[in-house]
Design a protein around this motif. Sequence first.
Motif, PDB file in Angstrom:
ATOM      1  N   PHE A   1       0.836  -1.187   0.000  1.00  0.00           N
ATOM      2  CA  PHE A   1       0.000   0.000   0.000  1.00  0.00           C
ATOM      3  C   PHE A   1       0.883   1.252   0.000  1.00  0.00           C
ATOM      4  O   PHE A   1       2.067   1.212   0.362  1.00  0.00           O
ATOM      5  CB  PHE A   1      -0.940   0.015   1.206  1.00  0.00           C
TER       6      PHE A   1
ATOM      7  N   GLY B   1      -2.992   5.014  -0.231  1.00  0.00           N
ATOM      8  CA  GLY B   1      -3.647   3.957   0.535  1.00  0.00           C
ATOM      9  C   GLY B   1      -3.990   4.399   1.931  1.00  0.00           C
ATOM     10  O   GLY B   1      -4.921   3.880   2.543  1.00  0.00           O
TER      11      GLY B   1
ATOM     12  N   TYR C   1      -9.808   8.288   1.027  1.00  0.00           N
ATOM     13  CA  TYR C   1      -8.753   7.406   1.532  1.00  0.00           C
ATOM     14  C   TYR C   1      -8.786   7.452   3.063  1.00  0.00           C
ATOM     15  O   TYR C   1      -9.231   8.440   3.673  1.00  0.00           O
ATOM     16  CB  TYR C   1      -7.381   7.857   1.023  1.00  0.00           C
TER      17      TYR C   1
ATOM     18  N   ALA D   1      -5.078   0.404   5.728  1.00  0.00           N
ATOM     19  CA  ALA D   1      -4.614   0.937   4.443  1.00  0.00           C
ATOM     20  C   ALA D   1      -5.277   0.210   3.271  1.00  0.00           C
ATOM     21  O   ALA D   1      -5.474  -1.001   3.303  1.00  0.00           O
ATOM     22  CB  ALA D   1      -3.093   0.830   4.338  1.00  0.00           C
TER      23      ALA D   1
ATOM     24  N   PRO E   1      -5.041  -1.437  -0.192  1.00  0.00           N
ATOM     25  CA  PRO E   1      -3.923  -2.010  -0.959  1.00  0.00           C
ATOM     26  C   PRO E   1      -3.854  -1.463  -2.369  1.00  0.00           C
ATOM     27  O   PRO E   1      -4.861  -1.045  -2.949  1.00  0.00           O
ATOM     28  CB  PRO E   1      -4.231  -3.515  -0.953  1.00  0.00           C
TER      29      PRO E   1
END
Length: 384
Positions: A2, A49, A73, A116, A118
């Motif tokens: 990530f 990520g 995100y 996170a 990927p």
Amino acid sequence: MFSVYLAANPALAKEWSAHLERRPDTAMVVGSHNALGKALAHCARDLPGVLMLDDDLLAESPEYLDTLSVTAYPILLVAHSNDPAATHRALKIKAKDILTRDNWHEELWAVLDRIAVPLYPRDKKGGRIIAVFSPKGGVGKTTLAVNLAVSIADRRHEPVALVDLDLSFGDVAPMLAINPSLTIHDVSQSGVDPATLDQAMTHLQPNVFVLAGPKAPEQAEDVTPASLVKIIEILRENYAYIVLDLAPGYQETNVIGLDLSDIVLTLCTPDVVAMRTVGQALSVLREDFRYPSEKTRLVLNRTGSRTGIEKSDITTILKTSQIYELPSAGTAPVRAANQGIAFVRQEPSSPLARAIVSLATDLTDEHPKPGKGRITRRGRRSRD
């Protein structure tokens, strides 16, 4: 793998970057800036990520709180310890997690592995994780988790792991009349040694393996977030499906289970108190945790009970039209649990058993059949 964007002063960003570079096969730093406006512009363009954000920077730029609350995100906030204002800011921006300056080194990787996004799609051969959750106790959560795991195993003929993540007061083992010598507590204490995890998986019946919760409530705190992430990831590699029976609430171990799951089944009963609590939970999952709508599903348990609340009322109050319904079966599930038998096995022709099997079918038919779990057989204890 990530990507990580760092929003912090240069010295702190350098420290974070050096730590992340220790695992170049896992994390990739894609940029950093000490001006929050510039950092957000870069993130809007590149969609990292995860955004790793220094709370000092956020405190200096409160005009960006609303912008951060709707990012595409996840955000990890790093703040000074014992700062209520930082906690308030973390809630305001809907941060996925918050670490302190004192111990971020110890917890960073476990948190990033969990939150996170990927760079590449998850391996389709990995096991599919289904969490059974309710913010309220006494709604039939463990009964559903146990019988869902058995139903999936019967239908798919593939290995299914049933994990008791109600670490203080889990009931999976007593409901199935098993008393394993090793539990999730022992696995965590071993450093998540794969051999110990394998030995702790009690073979219940064909294709169903149980990882029991700790034997004493005080052992719950010994199951660390990092070890739990590792346990679930190992199970994903070795089982076609993993069913997590979560505790009520939003403690860190619960949030880990929710985050790592592909599907979250939120259980509700047709009564005003449960509906109010579950409505709040759905709001947390969808708005604060930012889970996509297809991840969160509502399961209405004990339908047909004379509570005066109709399905149309529930649809309106909880703002969802996709509801799985499980009819009331009176005391039959309790009798089955008292005998240590899965209800779908004891009374397979009952309306409740058929509804659970239908739910299992629906959930497993959504995606291509997972690859066969790479099951080892070291030391498994079988009740067959």
